[in-house]
Design an enzyme around this catalytic site. Structure first.
Site, PDB file in Angstrom:
ATOM      1  N   HIS A 104      28.703  34.924  38.952  1.00 58.95           N
ATOM      2  CA  HIS A 104      29.850  35.692  39.138  1.00 58.95           C
ATOM      3  C   HIS A 104      30.637  35.223  40.372  1.00 58.95           C
ATOM      4  O   HIS A 104      30.364  35.628  41.594  1.00 58.95           O
ATOM      5  CB  HIS A 104      29.269  37.249  39.664  1.00 58.95           C
ATOM      6  CG  HIS A 104      29.110  38.124  38.478  1.00 58.95           C
ATOM      7  ND1 HIS A 104      30.158  38.714  37.728  1.00 58.95           N
ATOM      8  CD2 HIS A 104      27.664  38.310  37.853  1.00 58.95           C
ATOM      9  CE1 HIS A 104      29.245  39.241  36.623  1.00 58.95           C
ATOM     10  NE2 HIS A 104      27.866  39.204  36.834  1.00 58.95           N
TER      11      HIS A 104
ATOM     12  N   GLU B 197      33.457  35.492  41.208  1.00 64.04           N
ATOM     13  CA  GLU B 197      34.326  36.445  42.111  1.00 64.04           C
ATOM     14  C   GLU B 197      34.047  37.129  43.339  1.00 64.04           C
ATOM     15  O   GLU B 197      34.869  37.356  44.004  1.00 64.04           O
ATOM     16  CB  GLU B 197      34.800  37.423  41.078  1.00 64.04           C
ATOM     17  CG  GLU B 197      33.908  38.831  40.681  1.00 64.04           C
ATOM     18  CD  GLU B 197      32.848  38.302  39.618  1.00 64.04           C
ATOM     19  OE1 GLU B 197      32.649  37.227  39.514  1.00 64.04           O
ATOM     20  OE2 GLU B 197      32.315  39.298  39.044  1.00 64.04           O
TER      21      GLU B 197
ATOM     22  N   CYS C 109      30.085  35.617  33.356  1.00 65.08           N
ATOM     23  CA  CYS C 109      28.967  36.176  32.867  1.00 65.08           C
ATOM     24  C   CYS C 109      28.791  36.573  31.399  1.00 65.08           C
ATOM     25  O   CYS C 109      28.649  35.823  30.524  1.00 65.08           O
ATOM     26  CB  CYS C 109      28.535  37.050  33.715  1.00 65.08           C
ATOM     27  SG  CYS C 109      26.637  37.595  33.858  1.00 65.08           S
TER      28      CYS C 109
HETATM   29  N1  GLN Z   1      24.912  42.152  29.968  1.00 65.30           N
HETATM   30  C1  GLN Z   1      24.995  40.817  30.109  1.00 65.30           C
HETATM   31  C2  GLN Z   1      23.533  40.440  30.736  1.00 65.30           C
HETATM   32  O1  GLN Z   1      22.573  41.460  31.402  1.00 65.30           O
HETATM   33  C3  GLN Z   1      25.871  40.275  31.063  1.00 65.30           C
HETATM   34  C4  GLN Z   1      25.865  40.777  32.693  1.00 65.30           C
HETATM   35  C5  GLN Z   1      27.084  40.426  33.268  1.00 65.30           C
HETATM   36  O2  GLN Z   1      28.130  40.286  32.738  1.00 65.30           O
HETATM   37  N2  GLN Z   1      27.036  40.668  34.510  1.00 65.30           N
HETATM   38  O3  GLN Z   1      22.971  39.392  30.630  1.00 65.30           O
END
Ligand code: GLN
Length: 536
Positions: free
Chosen positions: A511, A513, A381
């Protein structure tokens, strides 16, 4: 219909109640029972999504996009079953529903009270999980008995047990039996007090799970049973694990907790099958090698802040028969001392998700170090957004390229914003881009490392972010050598990137994970650790 097991805790917090609930769930499931899990959090935040990870640990994300307490992660990993919004509820949500009902006039001007209005709302949440397809519903209450904010939940449990026929509800209470090193004794008094409190509310536990550092003699078991009014065989000892949290279910099985609960709930217990679980434990116990993986984040101070990332790495270690030595790096340290000083000698570098701009340049420096030194890299992400920014800066030559999130609001420089907010049509917008929450499809392209890891063309992963790779820069990134390995099939937004001239450099906007399990490591984590192992 479904039977209910309530799990409460006493004496101190952080006893591993979530792990224990998950382990009991796993044991019942291994017997072929169909189960559901619910975490109830007594805090007043309506949703855990806004909680600071440093205070409360990671926000766990379900496939339907609910931002929940991290205990749902334990449940999913142990039980091996995806959970949803209905599996997590906070006091804040319950109170706000009750207050909204009052404003709507649902109570016809009657006085609205904790008993019965709030307690009824709590019980409604439990009843919603009931179905002919569910044998046992496990309900864990956060916090400890005696907390003011947990009282309404305990009262609801007391009422619920009265409303149900005997044999439909079981209470498990978890406590700590401290060991006093100086005198070499264990102490049962705090447990006695904690059970007294519970009984004062009208709840008699059926099973006590006692967390201890040392083994407990039979004589102590009998004493606890006598003072706490439970059967001696229902006093379960959960000693500190030797090498893995995944031993807990096996330990609880040896203590026959599944059989005790089944007896209390009048359930027939089919034989259990823990073959895959025990194979997994065998691999944890006997690794063939070790790899050192650096996780470069900004909430490093609290282990729980990246719980699922660390667990997914552990699972990948199990799949590759290696022990993972984690180097937890606060990205600001890299800003201060340089990547080489901190990261020299690591076998792999992972940059996890995150919000805000603190520590960004340290992450970007870590990624540059991985790219230039052929160190396997996995970006998650924010990790993908940093990898794209690094590549844009140092390979495409876009000075200070970065995410609009790191720029001053209202003053976003679209010539260097390689990461931006977009609307549903994938048009760049300055603010109010929707947060992508929950499961989205991703189309993986032929010949990429991502495609070979997943072994599938179309996959789904959980998302939790507001920013995306700016579509306007995609061609420029590609012509400089970055491969877009996955796109969203509906919007064509970038989902995954990789570098072909590197041993293993992959990043995903999702994500992964949250989807990793001890007996089924996530493919990206698995291949990342495999590459780190072979690069040693
Ligand atoms: N801050 C970034 C976004 O909002 C990444 C978010 C994250 O890593 N979950 O896109």
């Amino acid at each position: 219909m479904s039977k209910f097991v309530f799990i409460t805790g006493g004496v101190v917090s952080s006893l591993g109640k979530g792990l224990t609930s998950a382990s009991i769930g796993m044991l019942l499931k291994s017997r072929g029972l169909r189960i559901q899990m619910l975490k109830m959090d007594p805090y007043l935040n309506a949703e855990p999504g806004m909680l600071n990870p440093i205070q409360h640990g990671e926000v766990y994300l379900t496939e339907d996009g609910a931002e929940t307490d991290l205990d749902l992660g334990h449940y999913e990993r142990f039980v091996g079953q995806n959970l949803h919004r209905c599996n997590s509820v906070s006091a804040g949500r319950i109170y706000s529903n009750v207050l909204a009902a009052e404003r709507r006039g649902d109570y016809h001007g009657g006085t609205v009270q904790v008993v019965p209005h709030v307690t009824n709302a709590i019980k409604e949440n439990w009843k919603k999980l009931e179905s002919p397809e569910v044998d046992v519903i496990m309900i864990e209450l956060g916090g400890t008995v005696g907390d003011i904010e947990g009282l309404a939940f305990l009262e609801a449990m007391r009422q619920f047990q009265l409303e149900r026929p005997d044999g439909d509800v079981a209470f498990v209470h978890m406590t700590l039996i401290p060991y006093l090193r100086a005198s070499g004794e264990i102490k049962t008094k705090p447990t006695q007090h904690s059970v007294e409190k519970l009984r004062g509310i009208g709840i008699q536990p059926d099973v006590l799970i006692c967390r201890t550092e040392v083994a407990i003699e039979e004589e102590h078991r009998r004493k606890i049973a006598l003072f706490c009014n439970v059967r001696s065989e229902n006093v379960i000892v959960e000693q500190d694990v030797e090498f893995s949290i995944y031993q807990v279910p096996v330990m609880l099985m040896e203590e026959k907790v599944d059989q005790i609960l089944a007896r209390r709930l009048n359930i027939e217990l089919p034989p259990s099958d823990l073959t895959r679980w025990n194979d997994m434990l065998e691999k944890v116990r006997n690794p063939e090698d070790e790899v050192k993986i650096a996780v470069v984040g900004k909430y490093i101070a609290l282990t729980d802040a990246y719980k699922s990332v660390y667990e997914a790495l552990t699972h990948a270690g199990i799949a590759n028969r290696v022990k993972i030595n984690l180097l937890k790096v606060e990205s600001e340290e890299i800003e201060e001392h340089g990547a080489d000083a901190i990261l020299k000698g690591v076998n792999g570098i992972l940059v996890p998700g995150g919000f805000g701009k603190r520590g960004i340049n340290g992450k970007i420096a870590a990624i540059q170090y991985a790219r230039e030194n052929d160190i396997p890299f996995l970006g998650i992400c924010l990790g993908l957004q940093c990898a794209v920014s690094e590549f844009a800066r140092n390979v495409c030559g876009i000075e200070n390229a970065g995410s609009a999130e790191w720029m001053e609001e209202g003053n976003i420089d679209l010539d260097r914003a390689v990461i931006v907010q977009v609307d549903a049509q994938a048009n760049v917008v300055e603010t109010d881009g929707v947060k992508r929450l929950g499961s989205y499809a991703c189309w993986l392209h032929d010949g990429t490392k991502a495609r070979s890891a997943y072994g599938a063309e179309m996959i789904r992963e959980r998302h939790r972010h507001s920013y995306e790779v700016n579509p306007k820069f995609v061609e420029r990134l590609q012509s400089a050598g970055m491969v877009i390995s996955g796109n969203n099939p509906d919007t064509n937004l970038v989902e995954m990137i990789e570098l072909p001239n590197h041993p293993w450099f992959v990043a995903t906007q999702a994500h992964p994970e949250f989807a990793s399990r001890p007996v089924d490591a996530h493919p990206l984590f698995r291949d990342f650790v495999a590459a780190s192992k072979s690069q040693k």
